[in-house]
Design a protein around this motif. Sequence first.
Motif, PDB file in Angstrom:
ATOM      1  N   PHE A 123       4.971  -6.428  11.805  1.00  0.00           N
ATOM      2  CA  PHE A 123       6.274  -5.955  11.340  1.00  0.00           C
ATOM      3  C   PHE A 123       6.147  -5.207  10.015  1.00  0.00           C
ATOM      4  N   TYR A 124       5.450  -5.813   9.043  1.00  0.00           N
ATOM      5  CA  TYR A 124       5.282  -5.165   7.744  1.00  0.00           C
ATOM      6  C   TYR A 124       4.423  -3.917   7.843  1.00  0.00           C
ATOM      7  N   GLY A 125       3.409  -3.942   8.745  1.00  0.00           N
ATOM      8  CA  GLY A 125       2.526  -2.787   8.872  1.00  0.00           C
ATOM      9  C   GLY A 125       3.248  -1.554   9.399  1.00  0.00           C
ATOM     10  N   VAL A 126       4.163  -1.748  10.367  1.00  0.00           N
ATOM     11  CA  VAL A 126       4.916  -0.623  10.929  1.00  0.00           C
ATOM     12  C   VAL A 126       5.913  -0.071   9.913  1.00  0.00           C
ATOM     13  N   TYR A 127       6.532  -0.962   9.125  1.00  0.00           N
ATOM     14  CA  TYR A 127       7.542  -0.558   8.142  1.00  0.00           C
ATOM     15  C   TYR A 127       6.983  -0.612   6.711  1.00  0.00           C
ATOM     16  N   GLU A 128       5.687  -0.333   6.588  1.00  0.00           N
ATOM     17  CA  GLU A 128       5.036  -0.471   5.273  1.00  0.00           C
ATOM     18  C   GLU A 128       5.670   0.428   4.216  1.00  0.00           C
ATOM     19  N   ASP A 129       6.123   1.615   4.625  1.00  0.00           N
ATOM     20  CA  ASP A 129       6.698   2.548   3.659  1.00  0.00           C
ATOM     21  C   ASP A 129       8.084   2.119   3.159  1.00  0.00           C
ATOM     22  N   GLN A 130       8.688   1.107   3.796  1.00  0.00           N
ATOM     23  CA  GLN A 130      10.022   0.662   3.393  1.00  0.00           C
ATOM     24  C   GLN A 130      10.011  -0.739   2.771  1.00  0.00           C
ATOM     25  N   LEU A 131       8.827  -1.290   2.485  1.00  0.00           N
ATOM     26  CA  LEU A 131       8.725  -2.656   1.989  1.00  0.00           C
ATOM     27  C   LEU A 131       8.910  -2.719   0.481  1.00  0.00           C
ATOM     28  N   SER A 132       9.370  -3.871   0.030  1.00  0.00           N
ATOM     29  CA  SER A 132       9.462  -4.136  -1.411  1.00  0.00           C
ATOM     30  C   SER A 132       8.077  -4.519  -1.923  1.00  0.00           C
ATOM     31  N   GLU A 133       7.953  -4.660  -3.250  1.00  0.00           N
ATOM     32  CA  GLU A 133       6.652  -5.001  -3.834  1.00  0.00           C
ATOM     33  C   GLU A 133       6.175  -6.377  -3.385  1.00  0.00           C
ATOM     34  N   SER A 134       7.091  -7.350  -3.308  1.00  0.00           N
ATOM     35  CA  SER A 134       6.700  -8.700  -2.872  1.00  0.00           C
ATOM     36  C   SER A 134       6.264  -8.693  -1.413  1.00  0.00           C
TER      37      SER A 134
END
Length: 639
Positions: free
Chosen positions: A603-614
């Motif tokens: 999930f985080y890998g696909v949306y990596e560009d939209q993730l927060s720093e944490s």
Amino acid sequence: MIQLDRRAWRTNLFWSVLLCDALYQYLNFGGLAASDFAVHAGFLVLATFLAFGEKSSYPVPKQVTWLIILVMGTGLIQLIPLPHFLFSFLAPIKVYFAGAIAAVFPDTAVQTQIAVLPSYHGLLLAKLGCDFYLVLLVFVGPRPRRQVFRIWFRLITFILSVLMIMAGRGLISDGSWLSPYQTTFGGLVNTNHFALTSVILILLCIQSLTLGLRQMVKEWKSAAGHRSNVLISFLNPLLDLILLDLCFLAFRFANSRSGILLLVIAIVLFFAQIAMSSARNKSSWTAYKFAFAGVMLSVLILSQIPLGSNLDKFDRNRFDWGNRVEAMKVGVNFLKRAPIMGTGLGSTYVLLPPSMSSAPDGGADWTEYHNDYIQISNELGIPGIIAIGLLLVILWTCLGSGSQHADRRYYVMAARAIVAVVLIHSLISFPIRVPAIRILTILVVGAAIRFNQNSSRRKVFSKPLLVSLPGFVICSFVLVNVATTTMPADIIASDQKHAWKYGRRFEIPLMKANQLVDKALLVSTDVEDARHAIDQAELICSDYILRNTFSVYAMTTTLMVHVLRSKMVDTPEALSVLGHEVNAIGLVSHPDNIQYLLAKMFFYGVYEDQLSESQLNELNRIRQVFAARMDRKKQALDY
């Protein structure tokens, strides 16, 4: 005389059918598939005809009848749909999991049986019913003849040892008719289970060798100049010695620390019984001489045959328990949450894996608690705990002191040692869950109990066997039906061999769903092809979850499907919705479980560009966990 010969022929055929069944299960990777147990039921049908041909039977101990009624009755109760209030009280784990599942599969209705996996529970209960029927046959059928057992355990020892030695030395070539055994251990798929089997066979060889040497000395003293009889009596111990040496050679390739400990315990227990029996009966020093000779022989063989990487493994890991302790703790925790009626047979396949951490040394994909006592208690609750105690009482009562013929005494002693090592091994593994080991142990111990019994043949046939016969027919029908409907039409792919060997065919659809996800993500260049693959994967997961409601694997695969679809459509609220699904997987998983981490990483890998720093920090941490796990696996392969 003709009547006696006919009875002896029927007796030998009866026990030969049962022992042939045990050998068949070993040669079919432990007999864990439904099709193997359908064949097992066929052997039992043939043995039943032979048993009924006697028109009389031996009595069944009452404790055995109580044990069968207790376990089978509990299993049937766990399949009954319950009212909601009773279901919430008796199945709290199932109720808790249902809330998390609803976040990913909102349309899924939870089945109100106590068993977590009702369909799989029914299959395992049918298998258990056939095993209990085998127990009844062993007690009711004709008293075994020692010579038949001698022939069959020698044959089993030879075949399994040769298979193990050939696989260990790389002598099985690709494409040969033995190629399925290339990556097995004497037909089994677990090295520790083969080590236990080797210990059982070594004990049988040692007791036969001990008896053969005693008979040879006796023949020598009574020959009175006719030494040809002595030469003939020498052949039996010589054959046993060759098989014992062959078994030790095969044991070397098992590379099992627990196997070494069990072997030492087994040899000590066997010869200690001989010494204590001699002291108790105030007999001559002959027994002590044989005991000393047996110990020296075992030490000599162990010293001459290098145990190789076994000692390296001891030196490297000592008594490190790995993830066994974690799995046992998970089992104890589930037992505390559902102690009354348990969670049903086979529930560990969906409850344990998500509850394990993703430690670098493995264990995250385990489906057994590696402690049969915890697992039985977990699956059957308080009745399971009572059943364990009742089983121990039966073994203590039936294998205790009793009148024994001289030529059967050593076999009974070996059976006691076999019971001890199986019970000890069950503390750190799951040998009782393997049908081949279970069937062989039932036959070996059952024959010893029959040798140890003083009961006489009854004129009427056994009521327990007659009463259980309809139940056995039903169990056989279930097994044959499942076997014929789950056998794949095509040749099983290499990545499905693990599920095939362990009899977990119900996991194969999820493998296909994962392949479709991989195709959409890595292979397909056309958007329509990718969307079609995603739709197919979701249908498979939806159908799968209807039959196996509490599968975190299915939840993770479905999450991947939803992530890919949302990325194609670019839905604004997808991030929060998918995050809710990830949290739902976390509710029924260990915080560091591999499925939960895989879901978050995807999930985080696909949306990596939209993730927060944490969230980025969490993604990097998960990647490091997987990297450490891969490094540890590479190190294990190097050894």
